[in-house]
Design a protein around this motif. Structure first.
Motif, PDB file in Angstrom:
ATOM      1  N   TRP A  74       0.864  -1.182   0.000  1.00 35.24           N
ATOM      2  CA  TRP A  74       0.000   0.000   0.000  1.00 35.24           C
ATOM      3  C   TRP A  74       0.897   1.227   0.000  1.00 35.24           C
ATOM      4  O   TRP A  74       1.779   1.370   0.850  1.00 35.24           O
ATOM      5  CB  TRP A  74      -0.910   0.005   1.224  1.00 35.24           C
ATOM      6  N   SER A  75       0.688   2.133  -0.949  1.00 31.12           N
ATOM      7  CA  SER A  75       1.431   3.389  -0.976  1.00 31.12           C
ATOM      8  C   SER A  75       0.948   4.250   0.175  1.00 31.12           C
ATOM      9  O   SER A  75      -0.240   4.278   0.485  1.00 31.12           O
ATOM     10  CB  SER A  75       1.197   4.122  -2.296  1.00 31.12           C
ATOM     11  N   HIS A  76       1.870   4.964   0.801  1.00 31.46           N
ATOM     12  CA  HIS A  76       1.508   5.815   1.930  1.00 31.46           C
ATOM     13  C   HIS A  76       2.540   6.907   2.118  1.00 31.46           C
ATOM     14  O   HIS A  76       3.677   6.799   1.656  1.00 31.46           O
ATOM     15  CB  HIS A  76       1.366   4.983   3.214  1.00 31.46           C
ATOM     16  N   ALA A  77       2.107   7.959   2.784  1.00 32.24           N
ATOM     17  CA  ALA A  77       2.986   9.064   3.158  1.00 32.24           C
ATOM     18  C   ALA A  77       2.481   9.613   4.479  1.00 32.24           C
ATOM     19  O   ALA A  77       1.296   9.486   4.801  1.00 32.24           O
ATOM     20  CB  ALA A  77       2.976  10.150   2.091  1.00 32.24           C
ATOM     21  N   THR A  78       3.381  10.212   5.246  1.00 34.39           N
ATOM     22  CA  THR A  78       2.992  10.786   6.533  1.00 34.39           C
ATOM     23  C   THR A  78       3.443  12.237   6.622  1.00 34.39           C
ATOM     24  O   THR A  78       4.416  12.644   5.992  1.00 34.39           O
ATOM     25  CB  THR A  78       3.618  10.026   7.722  1.00 34.39           C
ATOM     26  N   CYS A  79       2.714  12.983   7.424  1.00 38.56           N
ATOM     27  CA  CYS A  79       3.046  14.375   7.692  1.00 38.56           C
ATOM     28  C   CYS A  79       2.958  14.586   9.202  1.00 38.56           C
ATOM     29  O   CYS A  79       1.906  14.325   9.792  1.00 38.56           O
ATOM     30  CB  CYS A  79       2.070  15.290   6.959  1.00 38.56           C
ATOM     31  N   ASN A  80       4.052  15.014   9.822  1.00 35.09           N
ATOM     32  CA  ASN A  80       4.029  15.307  11.250  1.00 35.09           C
ATOM     33  C   ASN A  80       3.227  16.576  11.476  1.00 35.09           C
ATOM     34  O   ASN A  80       3.476  17.599  10.853  1.00 35.09           O
ATOM     35  CB  ASN A  80       5.446  15.464  11.798  1.00 35.09           C
ATOM     36  N   LYS A  81       2.235  16.495  12.361  1.00 34.21           N
ATOM     37  CA  LYS A  81       1.324  17.613  12.610  1.00 34.21           C
ATOM     38  C   LYS A  81       1.591  18.337  13.917  1.00 34.21           C
ATOM     39  O   LYS A  81       1.102  19.436  14.111  1.00 34.21           O
ATOM     40  CB  LYS A  81      -0.128  17.113  12.599  1.00 34.21           C
ATOM     41  N   ALA A  82       2.325  17.728  14.811  1.00 36.49           N
ATOM     42  CA  ALA A  82       2.606  18.358  16.108  1.00 36.49           C
ATOM     43  C   ALA A  82       3.999  18.985  16.073  1.00 36.49           C
ATOM     44  O   ALA A  82       4.911  18.429  15.462  1.00 36.49           O
ATOM     45  CB  ALA A  82       2.527  17.326  17.219  1.00 36.49           C
ATOM     46  N   PRO A  83       4.156  20.130  16.702  1.00 35.05           N
ATOM     47  CA  PRO A  83       5.496  20.723  16.760  1.00 35.05           C
ATOM     48  C   PRO A  83       6.408  19.887  17.644  1.00 35.05           C
ATOM     49  O   PRO A  83       5.955  19.149  18.514  1.00 35.05           O
ATOM     50  CB  PRO A  83       5.239  22.094  17.376  1.00 35.05           C
ATOM     51  N   GLY A  84       7.682  19.977  17.395  1.00 33.88           N
ATOM     52  CA  GLY A  84       8.645  19.272  18.227  1.00 33.88           C
ATOM     53  C   GLY A  84       8.878  17.846  17.763  1.00 33.88           C
ATOM     54  O   GLY A  84       8.626  17.488  16.624  1.00 33.88           O
ATOM     55  N   LEU A  85       9.315  17.036  18.686  1.00 36.70           N
ATOM     56  CA  LEU A  85       9.735  15.677  18.403  1.00 36.70           C
ATOM     57  C   LEU A  85       8.557  14.699  18.406  1.00 36.70           C
ATOM     58  O   LEU A  85       7.739  14.711  19.317  1.00 36.70           O
ATOM     59  CB  LEU A  85      10.763  15.248  19.465  1.00 36.70           C
ATOM     60  N   ASN A  86       8.471  13.865  17.368  1.00 44.27           N
ATOM     61  CA  ASN A  86       7.533  12.738  17.331  1.00 44.27           C
ATOM     62  C   ASN A  86       8.346  11.491  17.644  1.00 44.27           C
ATOM     63  O   ASN A  86       9.372  11.246  16.995  1.00 44.27           O
ATOM     64  CB  ASN A  86       6.910  12.598  15.944  1.00 44.27           C
ATOM     65  N   VAL A  87       7.901  10.698  18.602  1.00 38.79           N
ATOM     66  CA  VAL A  87       8.607   9.477  18.971  1.00 38.79           C
ATOM     67  C   VAL A  87       7.701   8.294  18.632  1.00 38.79           C
ATOM     68  O   VAL A  87       6.534   8.265  19.021  1.00 38.79           O
ATOM     69  CB  VAL A  87       8.967   9.457  20.473  1.00 38.79           C
ATOM     70  N   ALA A  88       8.264   7.321  17.891  1.00 31.75           N
ATOM     71  CA  ALA A  88       7.472   6.173  17.444  1.00 31.75           C
ATOM     72  C   ALA A  88       8.306   4.904  17.524  1.00 31.75           C
ATOM     73  O   ALA A  88       9.538   4.947  17.573  1.00 31.75           O
ATOM     74  CB  ALA A  88       6.985   6.408  16.023  1.00 31.75           C
ATOM     75  N   TRP A  89       7.605   3.764  17.497  1.00 27.00           N
ATOM     76  CA  TRP A  89       8.242   2.456  17.508  1.00 27.00           C
ATOM     77  C   TRP A  89       7.453   1.565  16.585  1.00 27.00           C
ATOM     78  O   TRP A  89       6.216   1.631  16.548  1.00 27.00           O
ATOM     79  CB  TRP A  89       8.233   1.897  18.934  1.00 27.00           C
ATOM     80  N   GLY A  90       8.145   0.729  15.808  1.00 21.20           N
ATOM     81  CA  GLY A  90       7.428  -0.148  14.892  1.00 21.20           C
ATOM     82  C   GLY A  90       8.302  -1.246  14.333  1.00 21.20           C
ATOM     83  O   GLY A  90       9.419  -1.470  14.789  1.00 21.20           O
ATOM     84  N   ALA A  91       7.759  -1.912  13.319  1.00 21.07           N
ATOM     85  CA  ALA A  91       8.459  -3.017  12.665  1.00 21.07           C
ATOM     86  C   ALA A  91       8.023  -3.066  11.211  1.00 21.07           C
ATOM     87  O   ALA A  91       6.925  -2.622  10.859  1.00 21.07           O
ATOM     88  CB  ALA A  91       8.137  -4.340  13.357  1.00 21.07           C
TER      89      ALA A  91
END
Length: 132
Positions: free
Chosen positions: A73-90
């Motif tokens: 699946w094609s996808h793109a993301t845009c960070n909406k909150a100011p500052g640091l975004n912290v994420a975890w995944g696989a």
């Protein structure tokens, strides 16, 4: 940028993201290289006929939400909150995922727009708020 890959999931610990998803049948080539936040804004605006007929989905992911991205699946993301975004995944084939990663996937809720007979590796599963 708009891209696709093997199945993956992302837990967002802090921040806020908007995601746009398109099924494997969508011709994403004209949109590759486009700024991801511009792509999200154009999809939100609904002014491009190609987006309206794409089968695409827009999701807003808040801290504490999980998104599972299906194979190809094609996808793109845009960070909406100011500052640091912290994420975890696989990412990768789910047969290689650890028990913790599988448990996270198994506790997700299937978005009702996706066919129930498909396995989680073939459609978006999320706890985020999504709309087509």
């Amino acid at each position: 940028q708009l891209h696709s890959h093997d199945c993956s999931w992302l837990y967002l610990a802090t921040g806020r993201k908007s995601w746009v998803f398109f099924p494997p049948s969508f011709d994403s080539l004209p949109f590759e290289g486009m700024d991801p936040c511009d792509l999200v804004r154009e999809f939100e605006a609904g002014t491009d006929a190609k987006f309206r007929s794409s089968g695409g989905v827009l999701c807003d992911q808040a801290a504490g939400d999980v998104i599972l991205v299906p194979n190809d699946w094609s996808h793109a993301t845009c960070n909406k909150a100011p500052g640091l975004n912290v994420a975890w995944g696989a990412q990768g084939h789910i047969v290689d995922w650890t028990p913790l990663q599988l448990a996270a996937r198994d506790n997700l809720t299937l978005d009702p727009r996706w066919p129930a007979q498909l396995d989680a590796k073939d459609h978006p599963v999320m706890t985020a708020t999504c709309h087509g």
